[in-house]
Design a protein around this motif. Structure first.
Motif, mmCIF file in Angstrom:
data_model
loop_
_atom_site.group_PDB
_atom_site.id
_atom_site.type_symbol
_atom_site.label_atom_id
_atom_site.label_comp_id
_atom_site.label_asym_id
_atom_site.label_seq_id
_atom_site.Cartn_x
_atom_site.Cartn_y
_atom_site.Cartn_z
ATOM 1 N N ASN A 135 -13.210 -7.146 -2.909
ATOM 2 C CA ASN A 135 -11.803 -6.603 -3.195
ATOM 3 C C ASN A 135 -11.030 -6.933 -1.998
ATOM 4 O O ASN A 135 -10.873 -6.064 -0.877
ATOM 5 C CB ASN A 135 -11.533 -5.265 -3.596
ATOM 6 N N ARG A 137 -8.014 -7.545 0.813
ATOM 7 C CA ARG A 137 -6.827 -7.249 0.859
ATOM 8 C C ARG A 137 -6.585 -6.894 2.505
ATOM 9 O O ARG A 137 -7.668 -6.568 3.068
ATOM 10 C CB ARG A 137 -6.425 -5.738 0.260
ATOM 11 N N GLN A 142 -1.914 -3.313 -0.794
ATOM 12 C CA GLN A 142 -1.934 -4.773 -1.660
ATOM 13 C C GLN A 142 -2.683 -4.803 -2.820
ATOM 14 O O GLN A 142 -3.780 -3.897 -2.915
ATOM 15 C CB GLN A 142 -2.361 -5.889 -0.705
ATOM 16 N N ASN A 143 -2.603 -5.540 -3.781
ATOM 17 C CA ASN A 143 -3.480 -5.677 -4.996
ATOM 18 C C ASN A 143 -4.513 -6.647 -4.357
ATOM 19 O O ASN A 143 -4.484 -7.509 -3.703
ATOM 20 C CB ASN A 143 -2.917 -6.537 -6.087
ATOM 21 N N ALA A 144 -5.720 -6.291 -4.832
ATOM 22 C CA ALA A 144 -7.006 -7.110 -4.504
ATOM 23 C C ALA A 144 -7.212 -8.287 -4.661
ATOM 24 O O ALA A 144 -6.698 -8.788 -5.970
ATOM 25 C CB ALA A 144 -8.225 -6.152 -4.690
#
Length: 195
Positions: A135, A137, A142-144
């Motif tokens: 993931n 970021r 933030q979105n991963a």
């Protein structure tokens, strides 16, 4: 010969590689495992093995950046820690050879042009949202995004021979076996006795 596995966070990253924070990490080449026992990328044994495999355990010291990439913890079960130092020099280096008497013994990775499978196995130390390798970021808002597959490299040895024959002579040798180079230098292969 050695193998080097590199973990990019983005396909545009060609000089920065992160510690995936894995446990039970092992490289399988055919039916061989390197190293023999699975490792955790944040423990002391892994740290020492990486220094040894990179020849940074005696004559040449490791840089602080490289040591931090091997030892910094980036997460726990409930939190992600964003580094305050540069930790982007991580390499998973496995030796496919060892010292043996007068030379180097290979672990039999040569396959005679027969295809073999190569597989990198391991599991995240912490999975889910706190898996800092999978993931990716820059901050928790933030979105991963997910990284590309690790890069795998085979590194074959080359030799610089320094000799005092006929004055100082320096020779770069590649495409020779270790045994060829050692016999040129006058070493007797292991198991053979001079008469």
């Amino acid at each position: 010969m050695s193998t080097v596995s590199l973990f990019q966070k983005d396909t545009r990253h060609w000089t920065t590689f992160d510690n995936p924070q894995y446990k039970e990490l092992q490289l399988y080449i055919g039916d061989r495992r390197f190293p023999e026992k699975p490792l955790n990328t944040t423990d002391a044994m892994f740290f020492q093995m990486m220094l040894n495999a990179s020849d940074l355990d005696s004559l040449f010291p490791a840089t602080e950046e490289y040591e931090e990439s091997l030892t910094s913890v980036k997460n726990n079960a409930s939190e992600v820690f964003f580094p305050t130092t540069d930790e982007t020099s991580f390499m998973f280096t496995t030796q496919c050879e060892r010292s043996c008497g007068t030379g180097i013994c290979f672990y039999g990775i040569h396959t005679g042009n027969t295809p073999v499978s190569v597989e990198l196995r391991g599991t995240p130390i912490y999975s889910g949202e706190t898996d800092t390798y999978y993931n990716v970021r820059d901050d928790l808002t933030q979105n991963a995004r997910h990284p590309p597959a690790p890069l795998f490299n085979m590194v074959q040895q080359s030799f610089w021979i320094f000799s005092l024959k006929d004055g100082l002579n320096v020779q770069y040798v590649k495409d020779h076996t270790t045994e060829d180079v050692l016999s040129e230098l006058g070493y007797t292969p292991a198991g053979e006795l001079e008469e």
